[in-house]
Scaffold this motif. Structure first.
Motif, PDB file in Angstrom:
ATOM      1  N   LYS A   1       0.868  -1.403   0.081  1.00  0.00           N
ATOM      2  CA  LYS A   1       0.048  -0.091  -0.079  1.00  0.00           C
ATOM      3  C   LYS A   1       1.017   1.297  -0.003  1.00  0.00           C
ATOM      4  O   LYS A   1       0.571   2.113  -0.790  1.00  0.00           O
ATOM      5  N   LEU A   2       1.927   1.302   0.845  1.00  0.00           N
ATOM      6  CA  LEU A   2       2.608   2.437   0.910  1.00  0.00           C
ATOM      7  C   LEU A   2       3.608   2.600  -0.480  1.00  0.00           C
ATOM      8  O   LEU A   2       3.793   3.863  -0.917  1.00  0.00           O
ATOM      9  N   VAL A   3       3.807   1.497  -0.980  1.00  0.00           N
ATOM     10  CA  VAL A   3       4.733   1.682  -2.293  1.00  0.00           C
ATOM     11  C   VAL A   3       3.780   2.256  -3.234  1.00  0.00           C
ATOM     12  O   VAL A   3       4.023   3.339  -4.033  1.00  0.00           O
ATOM     13  N   GLU A   4       2.432   1.781  -3.478  1.00  0.00           N
ATOM     14  CA  GLU A   4       1.666   2.347  -4.442  1.00  0.00           C
ATOM     15  C   GLU A   4       1.465   3.843  -4.127  1.00  0.00           C
ATOM     16  O   GLU A   4       1.384   4.672  -5.315  1.00  0.00           O
ATOM     17  N   GLN A   5       1.270   4.123  -2.771  1.00  0.00           N
ATOM     18  CA  GLN A   5       0.824   5.602  -2.969  1.00  0.00           C
ATOM     19  C   GLN A   5       2.103   6.706  -3.054  1.00  0.00           C
ATOM     20  O   GLN A   5       2.011   7.354  -3.580  1.00  0.00           O
ATOM     21  N   ARG A   6       3.401   6.030  -2.505  1.00  0.00           N
ATOM     22  CA  ARG A   6       4.377   6.944  -2.637  1.00  0.00           C
ATOM     23  C   ARG A   6       4.883   7.040  -4.042  1.00  0.00           C
ATOM     24  O   ARG A   6       5.742   7.888  -4.349  1.00  0.00           O
ATOM     25  N   THR A   7       4.713   6.111  -4.865  1.00  0.00           N
ATOM     26  CA  THR A   7       5.262   6.018  -6.306  1.00  0.00           C
ATOM     27  C   THR A   7       4.029   6.509  -7.220  1.00  0.00           C
ATOM     28  O   THR A   7       4.262   6.429  -8.630  1.00  0.00           O
ATOM     29  N   LYS A   8       3.017   6.787  -6.831  1.00  0.00           N
ATOM     30  CA  LYS A   8       1.733   7.271  -7.066  1.00  0.00           C
ATOM     31  C   LYS A   8       1.589   6.635  -8.541  1.00  0.00           C
ATOM     32  O   LYS A   8       1.236   6.478  -9.533  1.00  0.00           O
ATOM     33  N   GLY A   9       1.582   5.022  -8.032  1.00  0.00           N
ATOM     34  CA  GLY A   9       1.296   3.999  -9.053  1.00  0.00           C
ATOM     35  C   GLY A   9       2.250   3.330 -10.017  1.00  0.00           C
ATOM     36  O   GLY A   9       2.037   2.655 -11.005  1.00  0.00           O
ATOM     37  N   ARG A  10       3.600   4.007  -9.939  1.00  0.00           N
ATOM     38  CA  ARG A  10       4.531   3.780 -10.980  1.00  0.00           C
ATOM     39  C   ARG A  10       4.947   2.158 -10.635  1.00  0.00           C
ATOM     40  O   ARG A  10       5.561   1.571 -11.425  1.00  0.00           O
ATOM     41  N   VAL A  11       4.721   1.830  -9.324  1.00  0.00           N
ATOM     42  CA  VAL A  11       5.182   0.478  -8.963  1.00  0.00           C
ATOM     43  C   VAL A  11       4.075  -0.131  -8.178  1.00  0.00           C
ATOM     44  O   VAL A  11       3.223   0.538  -7.325  1.00  0.00           O
ATOM     45  N   LYS A  12       3.902  -1.648  -8.702  1.00  0.00           N
ATOM     46  CA  LYS A  12       2.936  -2.114  -8.062  1.00  0.00           C
ATOM     47  C   LYS A  12       3.361  -3.492  -7.302  1.00  0.00           C
ATOM     48  O   LYS A  12       4.193  -4.260  -8.048  1.00  0.00           O
ATOM     49  N   ILE A  13       3.061  -3.619  -5.911  1.00  0.00           N
ATOM     50  CA  ILE A  13       3.534  -4.623  -5.444  1.00  0.00           C
ATOM     51  C   ILE A  13       2.495  -5.603  -5.163  1.00  0.00           C
ATOM     52  O   ILE A  13       1.432  -5.597  -4.635  1.00  0.00           O
ATOM     53  N   GLN A  14       2.489  -7.151  -6.000  1.00  0.00           N
ATOM     54  CA  GLN A  14       1.519  -8.111  -5.802  1.00  0.00           C
ATOM     55  C   GLN A  14       1.902  -9.135  -4.964  1.00  0.00           C
ATOM     56  O   GLN A  14       2.895  -9.751  -5.022  1.00  0.00           O
ATOM     57  N   VAL A  15       1.083  -9.083  -3.740  1.00  0.00           N
ATOM     58  CA  VAL A  15       1.525 -10.063  -2.631  1.00  0.00           C
ATOM     59  C   VAL A  15       0.692 -11.497  -2.783  1.00  0.00           C
ATOM     60  O   VAL A  15      -0.392 -11.247  -3.020  1.00  0.00           O
ATOM     61  N   TYR A  16       1.498 -12.532  -2.766  1.00  0.00           N
ATOM     62  CA  TYR A  16       1.133 -13.792  -2.733  1.00  0.00           C
ATOM     63  C   TYR A  16       1.281 -14.786  -1.605  1.00  0.00           C
ATOM     64  O   TYR A  16       2.466 -15.039  -1.175  1.00  0.00           O
ATOM     65  N   PRO A  17       0.165 -14.635  -0.570  1.00  0.00           N
ATOM     66  CA  PRO A  17       0.528 -15.316   0.676  1.00  0.00           C
ATOM     67  C   PRO A  17       0.307 -16.829   0.531  1.00  0.00           C
ATOM     68  O   PRO A  17      -0.180 -17.389  -0.454  1.00  0.00           O
ATOM     69  N   ASN A  18       0.490 -17.350   1.651  1.00  0.00           N
ATOM     70  CA  ASN A  18       0.059 -18.821   2.126  1.00  0.00           C
ATOM     71  C   ASN A  18       0.601 -19.972   0.971  1.00  0.00           C
ATOM     72  O   ASN A  18       0.002 -20.752   0.618  1.00  0.00           O
ATOM     73  N   SER A  19       1.785 -19.566   0.487  1.00  0.00           N
ATOM     74  CA  SER A  19       2.436 -20.473  -0.392  1.00  0.00           C
ATOM     75  C   SER A  19       1.623 -20.545  -1.679  1.00  0.00           C
ATOM     76  O   SER A  19       1.914 -21.479  -2.393  1.00  0.00           O
ATOM     77  N   GLN A  20       0.634 -19.627  -2.060  1.00  0.00           N
ATOM     78  CA  GLN A  20       0.060 -19.674  -3.184  1.00  0.00           C
ATOM     79  C   GLN A  20       0.999 -19.529  -4.390  1.00  0.00           C
ATOM     80  O   GLN A  20       0.419 -20.194  -5.480  1.00  0.00           O
ATOM     81  N   LEU A  21       1.724 -18.740  -4.417  1.00  0.00           N
ATOM     82  CA  LEU A  21       2.830 -18.927  -5.773  1.00  0.00           C
ATOM     83  C   LEU A  21       3.819 -19.806  -5.493  1.00  0.00           C
ATOM     84  O   LEU A  21       4.135 -20.605  -6.098  1.00  0.00           O
TER      85      LEU A  21
END
Ligand code: LMR
Length: 335
Positions: free
Chosen positions: A49-69
């Motif tokens: 969330k912080l990264v999306e806000q501070r880079t104004k959408g230039r960077v998107k972190i896609q989180v994959y929890p619980n060994s999904q990926l």
């Protein structure tokens, strides 16, 4: 006249094709093996969330929890290949990478509390360890807390000798395997994602983990007893693929580092409370009996496993262990 018409046509083309194509966002896949409602799970989402806000959408972190990926046994190789860009593996998972020094964090009772652990994770010794990751194509960015591990099984574990003969699931750390053998138990290394099923089927009898991991994996459904042994620290290294990191624009790297500093504060602020809440919820569920040990009983556990420190000097490095003792005031002779 001719050049004027050409200029007008070019301007017209620009108007017709609309604004310049928006710059493509940089996508960072962040994979981990625990549930979302854990210190690491929540900190990863907060970081995104912080990264999306501070880079104004230039960077998107896609989180994959619980060994999904990726699960434990695949995630490190995937990071080194660049199939995933960020991980936050437990510090007990760096030995197989050829960095046994990280297993110093697994030494039983090496830290009394979070303050002890932070003398290392926020100090020169921790920095030195993270720098060793460079040779593996990895950049170590930060440490995040989870908490102190408790022992669980389907029989009460009040004394160290109650561990005799138990098959205990552990992470792939040589220190944790020696710890279990020193207690007369049989260590079974397996992915975190396989632990619940192994406990349910009886393939293993017990395990060790902080209460937040125990609870969020529903281990209270398959473990009758949990003893508050507080016998080891479980923390994480937040890491990124080095080639990917070095290729980022400097301003983006700076924004990510600043966001990670705030996410680290967030992770460490919630870790202790998350584990206290999880332990109380486990106790209230009535499914797992929580055995709270007296200081004298816990001292017996310390005395039963302190030999692991000396035994692992050749693997971890006597100097590193001694440096941590000095940093935290740990006195082995006290046991
Ligand atoms: C485990 O494998 O027990 C833990 O490392 C899981 C985690 O990442 O907290």
């Amino acid at each position: 006249m001719h050049s004027l018409i050409a200029a007008l046509l070019a301007a017209l083309a620009l108007v017709l094709t609309g604004p310049a194509v928006a710059e493509q966002a940089i996508v960072i896949k962040f994979s981990h093996v625990v549930a979302e409602d854990t210190p690491k799970g929540r900190a990863a989402v907060y970081f995104a969330k912080l990264v999306e806000q501070r880079t104004k959408g230039r960077v998107k972190i896609q989180v994959y929890p619980n060994s999904q990926l990726y699960n434990d046994s695949k995630e490190m190789a995937a990071l080194q290949k660049g199939s995933v860009q960020m991980l936050a593996p437990s510090l007990a998972k760096f030995g197989p990478l050829g960095l046994p020094e990280f297993e110093v964090f697994d030494l039983p009772y090496i830290f009394d509390d979070y303050a002890d652990a932070h003398r290392v994770t926020f100090g020169p010794l921790g920095k030195e360890l993270l720098n060793k990751l460079q040779s593996k194509g990895i950049v170590g960015l930060a440490y995040w807390d989870n908490g102190f591990k408790q022992m669980s099984a389907n029989r009460p574990l009040k004394k160290p000798e109650d561990m005799k003969g138990l098959k205990m699931r552990v992470q792939p750390s040589a220190v944790l395997q020696v710890q279990m053998r020193t207690l007369g138990a049989i260590p079974e290394v397996m992915d975190f994602s396989a632990a619940y099923q192994a406990l349910k089927s009886g393939a293993v009898d017990g395990t060790e983990n902080p209460a937040s991991n125990f609870y969020t994996q529903q281990m209270q459904d398959v473990q009758k007893y949990l003893s508050v042994t507080h016998h080891g620290y479980l923390g994480y290294a937040v890491i990124v693929n080095r080639k990917f990191w070095d290729a980022l624009p400097a301003d983006i790297r700076a924004s990510l580092s600043a966001a990670l500093r705030d996410a680290t504060i967030f992770a460490n602020d919630i870790a202790a409370g998350a584990n206290i809440d999880a332990l109380e919820t486990i106790e209230r569920s009535g499914k797992t009996q929580v055995i709270r040990l007296s200081p004298q009983e816990r001292l017996e556990w310390k005395r039963a496993v302190i030999a692991v420190h000396r035994q692992m000097e050749s693997r971890i490095g006597k100097e590193l262990i001694q440096s941590i003792y000095k940093e935290t005031g740990f006195d082995r002779a006290k046991f």
